[in-house]
Design a protein around this motif. Sequence first.
Motif, short mmCIF file in Angstrom:
data_model
loop_
_atom_site.label_atom_id
_atom_site.label_comp_id
_atom_site.label_asym_id
_atom_site.label_seq_id
_atom_site.Cartn_x
_atom_site.Cartn_y
_atom_site.Cartn_z
N PRO A 180 0.82 -1.21 0.00
CA PRO A 180 0.00 0.00 0.00
C PRO A 180 0.85 1.27 0.00
N ARG A 181 0.46 2.21 -0.81
CA ARG A 181 1.19 3.47 -0.92
C ARG A 181 0.86 4.40 0.24
N TYR B 247 -12.76 -3.91 1.77
CA TYR B 247 -13.32 -4.84 0.79
C TYR B 247 -12.59 -6.18 0.68
N GLY B 248 -11.35 -6.23 1.16
CA GLY B 248 -10.58 -7.46 1.02
C GLY B 248 -10.07 -7.68 -0.39
N SER C 226 -10.59 4.76 -6.41
CA SER C 226 -10.16 5.89 -5.59
C SER C 226 -9.31 6.89 -6.37
N SER C 227 -9.03 6.59 -7.62
CA SER C 227 -8.19 7.47 -8.43
C SER C 227 -8.90 8.77 -8.75
N ALA C 228 -8.12 9.83 -8.94
CA ALA C 228 -8.68 11.12 -9.37
C ALA C 228 -9.28 11.03 -10.76
N ASP D 267 -5.04 2.88 -0.47
CA ASP D 267 -4.78 1.46 -0.71
C ASP D 267 -5.07 0.58 0.51
N TYR D 268 -4.48 0.91 1.66
CA TYR D 268 -4.63 0.07 2.84
C TYR D 268 -6.07 0.09 3.34
N ALA D 269 -6.67 1.27 3.39
CA ALA D 269 -8.05 1.39 3.87
C ALA D 269 -9.01 0.60 2.98
N TYR D 270 -8.83 0.67 1.65
CA TYR D 270 -9.68 -0.09 0.74
C TYR D 270 -9.51 -1.59 0.95
#
Length: 362
Positions: free
Chosen positions: A102-103, A115-116, A126-128, A108-111
């Motif tokens: 995760p960056r 959701y697994g 989550s991208s712009a 990244d980590y929260a997602y």
Amino acid sequence: MPGSSFGTLFRITTWGESHGRAVGVVLDGCPAELALTEYDIQKELDRRRPGQSRASTQRTEADRVEILSGIFEGKTTGTPISMLIWNRDADSASYDLLRNRPRPGHADYAYQMKYGLRDHRGGGRSSARETAGRVAAGAVAKKLLQHFGVEVAAFVTELGGIKSRTDSVDLAELRARVEANPIRCPDPNAAMRMMEQLDLVRQEGDSLGGMVTIIARGVPPGLGDPVFDKLDADLAKALMSLGAVKAVEIGAGIGCAGMRGSEMNDPLRMEGGKIGFEGNNAGGILGGISTGMDIVCRIAVKPTPSIAKKQHTVDLAAGMDAEIEIKGRHDPAIPPRMVPVAEAMVAIVLADHLLRQRMSRL
């Protein structure tokens, strides 16, 4: 995924991922007979489009919009407007090493915890890149607002600690100044220093944060509701829903905490037979309802989290500490490209509340 829709009467649902086949939006609730063409949408998408200057990512998407429904013979039909933007220049190979690492600063980590499973290519949902759909819908909102004499403009007021000075000018003149430089700052001297700072930071593999100000002019008094659906509450939610935005101010904002009531209050007065205000610390909203003054919002935008510097993270597969150096093409600073996106979200909120107000009284 819940949470991909926004609005009450003027309602949008965005869809798509950064490295998927396309992104887009479905807009429901736009009244019929509004003159609308692909050009109206495209000119706003072109302002958001990547790869236009050294102040943005070098991903070279054309971002050509295709209107799939809701328009007939140059006018809206009152049915859902579906708009599609193809992804043409995604480079997923740069993200292979991020599958299990995760960056820092990203979702990244929260997602992964929620959701697994996550699309690690460019951040996925989550991208712009998702904001292309918002800008397309915002273009429709702006056309609707024009019908009511409302205009919205945004600009960069701070980047990397360098602040700009902005005179009170006609919004058309302000927009011309904003689009005259890649930083989208109306103060040319500050814009030059911001660009120099940005070039230096990019050479170091780092990024910058900043502030964006949004002004809505011509908003009639009476929009919004006094409790949960306050106009400023909806504006705050709309702007905070944008990735990288970490704070929202309305009017005097956090500055009001250090003011006295006699300083904060905007006295009322008669001007040519009409009621006006001597100041605008309230930012055009009192009790959650518009006053007719300019609505003024400011957003704090964090530095781009994707940087070339080596950072500490973890390897989820190996269950151990790891390091990461992020490759790929990323904005060295987000605020310049945030300008049309912030305008879009404010326009969507105002269009929604205008339609709701038309139903609130005879």
